[in-house]
Design an enzyme around this catalytic site. Structure first.
Site, PDB file in Angstrom:
ATOM      1  N   SER A   1      39.176  30.053  25.006  1.00  0.00           N
ATOM      2  CA  SER A   1      40.503  30.480  25.477  1.00  0.00           C
ATOM      3  C   SER A   1      41.528  29.963  24.470  1.00  0.00           C
ATOM      4  CB  SER A   1      40.785  29.923  26.874  1.00  0.00           C
ATOM      5  OG  SER A   1      40.787  28.520  26.873  1.00  0.00           O
TER       6      SER A   1
ATOM      7  N   HIS B   1      35.306  30.336  30.714  1.00  0.00           N
ATOM      8  CA  HIS B   1      34.185  29.413  30.486  1.00  0.00           C
ATOM      9  C   HIS B   1      33.008  29.643  31.426  1.00  0.00           C
ATOM     10  CE1 HIS B   1      37.182  26.362  28.550  1.00  0.00           C
ATOM     11  NE2 HIS B   1      36.971  27.421  27.805  1.00  0.00           N
TER      12      HIS B   1
ATOM     13  N   GLU C   1      39.762  25.323  34.783  1.00  0.00           N
ATOM     14  CA  GLU C   1      39.153  23.992  34.936  1.00  0.00           C
ATOM     15  C   GLU C   1      39.659  23.257  36.167  1.00  0.00           C
ATOM     16  OE1 GLU C   1      39.761  21.901  31.225  1.00  0.00           O
ATOM     17  OE2 GLU C   1      39.311  23.710  30.074  1.00  0.00           O
TER      18      GLU C   1
ATOM     19  N   GLU D   1      31.533  23.943  29.760  1.00  0.00           N
ATOM     20  CA  GLU D   1      31.916  22.536  29.633  1.00  0.00           C
ATOM     21  C   GLU D   1      31.163  21.648  30.615  1.00  0.00           C
ATOM     22  OE1 GLU D   1      36.225  22.403  29.636  1.00  0.00           O
ATOM     23  OE2 GLU D   1      36.280  23.307  27.636  1.00  0.00           O
TER      24      GLU D   1
ATOM     25  N   ASP E   1      43.373  22.816  34.850  1.00  0.00           N
ATOM     26  CA  ASP E   1      43.834  23.549  33.661  1.00  0.00           C
ATOM     27  C   ASP E   1      43.734  25.029  34.019  1.00  0.00           C
ATOM     28  OD1 ASP E   1      44.386  24.778  31.299  1.00  0.00           O
ATOM     29  OD2 ASP E   1      42.654  23.995  30.192  1.00  0.00           O
TER      30      ASP E   1
ATOM     31  N   GLU F   1      47.655  21.787  33.631  1.00  0.00           N
ATOM     32  CA  GLU F   1      47.695  22.182  32.216  1.00  0.00           C
ATOM     33  C   GLU F   1      47.880  23.695  32.123  1.00  0.00           C
ATOM     34  OE1 GLU F   1      44.328  20.655  30.046  1.00  0.00           O
ATOM     35  OE2 GLU F   1      44.405  22.341  28.654  1.00  0.00           O
TER      36      GLU F   1
ATOM     37  N   ASP G   1      49.034  23.111  26.489  1.00  0.00           N
ATOM     38  CA  ASP G   1      47.887  23.242  25.578  1.00  0.00           C
ATOM     39  C   ASP G   1      48.153  24.457  24.683  1.00  0.00           C
ATOM     40  OD1 ASP G   1      45.448  23.649  24.333  1.00  0.00           O
ATOM     41  OD2 ASP G   1      44.345  24.170  26.143  1.00  0.00           O
TER      42      ASP G   1
ATOM     43  N   LYS H   1      44.421  18.889  20.359  1.00  0.00           N
ATOM     44  CA  LYS H   1      43.145  19.397  19.851  1.00  0.00           C
ATOM     45  C   LYS H   1      43.276  19.496  18.336  1.00  0.00           C
ATOM     46  CE  LYS H   1      41.974  22.430  23.770  1.00  0.00           C
ATOM     47  NZ  LYS H   1      42.292  23.770  24.322  1.00  0.00           N
TER      48      LYS H   1
ATOM     49  N   HIS I   1      38.501  17.948  23.831  1.00  0.00           N
ATOM     50  CA  HIS I   1      37.407  18.693  23.193  1.00  0.00           C
ATOM     51  C   HIS I   1      37.758  20.187  23.165  1.00  0.00           C
ATOM     52  CE1 HIS I   1      35.488  19.832  27.328  1.00  0.00           C
ATOM     53  NE2 HIS I   1      36.778  19.942  27.338  1.00  0.00           N
TER      54      HIS I   1
ATOM     55  N   LYS J   1      39.952  14.452  27.701  1.00  0.00           N
ATOM     56  CA  LYS J   1      39.347  15.519  28.498  1.00  0.00           C
ATOM     57  C   LYS J   1      38.174  16.024  27.681  1.00  0.00           C
ATOM     58  CE  LYS J   1      40.923  20.040  28.674  1.00  0.00           C
ATOM     59  NZ  LYS J   1      41.565  21.246  29.177  1.00  0.00           N
TER      60      LYS J   1
END
Ligand code: PGA
Ligand code: ZN
Length: 431
Positions: free
Chosen positions: A41, A159, A168, A209, A244, A285, A312, A337, A365, A388
């Site tokens: 994403s 994901h 998430e 994840e 998230d 997030e 993010d 990131k 990550h 995270k």
């Protein structure tokens, strides 16, 4: 610490997709190696991950061009440079690339080298990486902080095929006594969540994840399941929840397509507000899309004093985008990131700006990861306060948590566990 040679290999990430690993060799024979991760994403404004585009190999996702840039142009440019001068090396690579988004040489090529240089310098100075990083960036080598882990235990969005819009669902042991106890709380809760899913005849297959990816009727069902698992594990007082949304992924034609309905930013904001209240969320997030600055502004006014609002895809670890956020009072935290911006130096610079502006930093990550645990050391070096890096499942995720366990053992009484600190809102972040 002179660089004698530089090379790269195409390796595979946790989704079986090519990525890059670079090796730096110093004149005394010391080596440093680092691999770069890759997102699914990805934010629209991230630095460019250079892919071959040759559909006959890995559906166009090969990294042979990026590899060749490391082996040729970058190797020539950096030969003889001092590996302890991270800032100069990164600057040189940025100048050589010559584009705003690292699109010519590739952020994957540049970052792999940037990180491998740091590893080689740490090895040559016989220092653990986290200690070397502090030295390299002129930070004091004391008052160590171990980050609070954010475990992504239910996966949705891009994901997994769980059907959930929110990407998430995380558990965050803010009240644990130490990093290792936080990890234990995360693992125990994760296992009881699995039991809970099995009891409800829901799938316990995992997403990218490591979080479970059950088909649930609603987002609140996921939140209720998480709360139940936390209680069953005996952590109701010490483990909190976080989300998230990665909402750019479900923002189409000016509306958020959420649970089958088109919502405005304000309507979605009301959903979040009710969840913050009912489930005591500590952070949200990417609640809104990466270019919805106006929506973000209103959401920040409404919720910015009660919850960490983390940018993010909004900030993409980019100083300029963060500066705009700070100027306009948007969000109060940033996700960090390395591969969104493409060098270690720029990443550290963005973290510095965030800290000075009262924005909390969460080191993160990517959904496509490798066994490289660089971000574990980085989180300690920069006192990030939170990390995270997925569920306590899948070795590319555990590599980071296990590395932090080793750092905790090494630092002993010299380090404190961040706990709730990262999520406590300072006066400056209230608006
Ligand atoms: P990505 O997801 O690595 O697929 O971008 C992680 C995140 O959005 O935080
Ligand atoms: Zn995200």
């Amino acid at each position: 610490m002179k660089i004698a040679g530089l090379s790269a290999s195409e390796i595979l990430d946790s989704r079986g997709v090519p990525t890059l690993e670079a090796t730096v060799v110093l004149d005394d024979g010391t080596r440093g190696r680092a691999a770069v991760p890759s997102g699914a994403s990805t934010g629209e404004h991230e630095a460019v991950e250079l892919r071959d585009g040759d559909k006959r190999r890995f559906f166009g996702k090969g990294c042979l061009k990026a590899r060749s840039h490391v082996d040729n142009e970058l190797a020539r440019a950096l030969k003889g440079c001092d590996a302890s001068e991270q800032g100069k090396i990164d600057e040189r690579m940025i100048a050589l690339d010559g584009t705003e988004n690292k699109g010519r040489l590739g952020a994957n090529a540049i970052l792999a080298v940037s990180l491998a240089v740091a590893r080689s310098a740490a090895a040559a100075s016989k220092q653990p990486l986290y200690r070397w990083l502090r030295r390299a960036f002129g930070l004091p080598e004391k008052d160590w902080l171990l980050p609070t882990p954010m475990f992504n235990v239910v996966n949705g969005g891009k994901h997994a095929d769980s059907g959930l819009d929110v990407q998430e669902f995380m558990i965050v042991p803010t009240g644990a006594e130490s990093f290792s106890e936080a990890l234990r709380a995360g693992c125990e809760t994760y296992h009881l969540l699995k039991k809970e899913l099995s009891a409800g005849r829901l799938s316990t297959a995992v997403g990218d994840e490591g979080g479970f990816a059950p088909h649930l009727g609603s987002h609140e069902e996921a939140l209720r399941l998480l709360r139940k698992a936390v209680a069953a594990a005996g952590y109701s007082q010490s483990v909190r929840l976080a989300l998230d949304a990665a909402s750019s992924e479900f923002f189409h034609d000016g509306a958020y397509r959420f649970e089958g309905k088109p919502l405005s930013a304000d309507q979605l904001g009301e959903v979040y507000a009710s969840w913050v209240k009912s489930y005591g969320l500590v952070s949200l997030e990417d609640p809104l899309a990466e270019d919805d600055w106006a929506g973000w502004k209103r959401l920040s006014s409404a919720l910015g004093s009660s919850v960490r609002l983390i940018g993010d895809d909004l900030f993409v670890t980019n100083r300029k985008r963060l500066e705009r956020g700070i100027r306009e009072g948007i969000a109060n935290s940033i996700l960090i990131k390395l591969n969104q911006i493409g060098t270690l130096t720029e990443t550290v610079d963005t973290v510095g700006l965030a800290r000075r502006s009262g924005y909390a930093c969460v080191i993160s990550h990517r959904s496509g990861e490798t066994e490289d645990s660089f971000i574990a050391d980085l989180s300690v070096a920069l006192d990030a306060g939170a990390i995270k890096t997925g569920a306590p499942c899948r070795s590319e995720r555990l590599a980071k948590y296990n590395r932090l366990l080793r750092i905790e053992a090494e630092l002993g009484g010299q380090a404190r566990y961040a706990g709730a600190a990262c999520f406590t809102l300072p006066q400056t972040a209230r608006r």
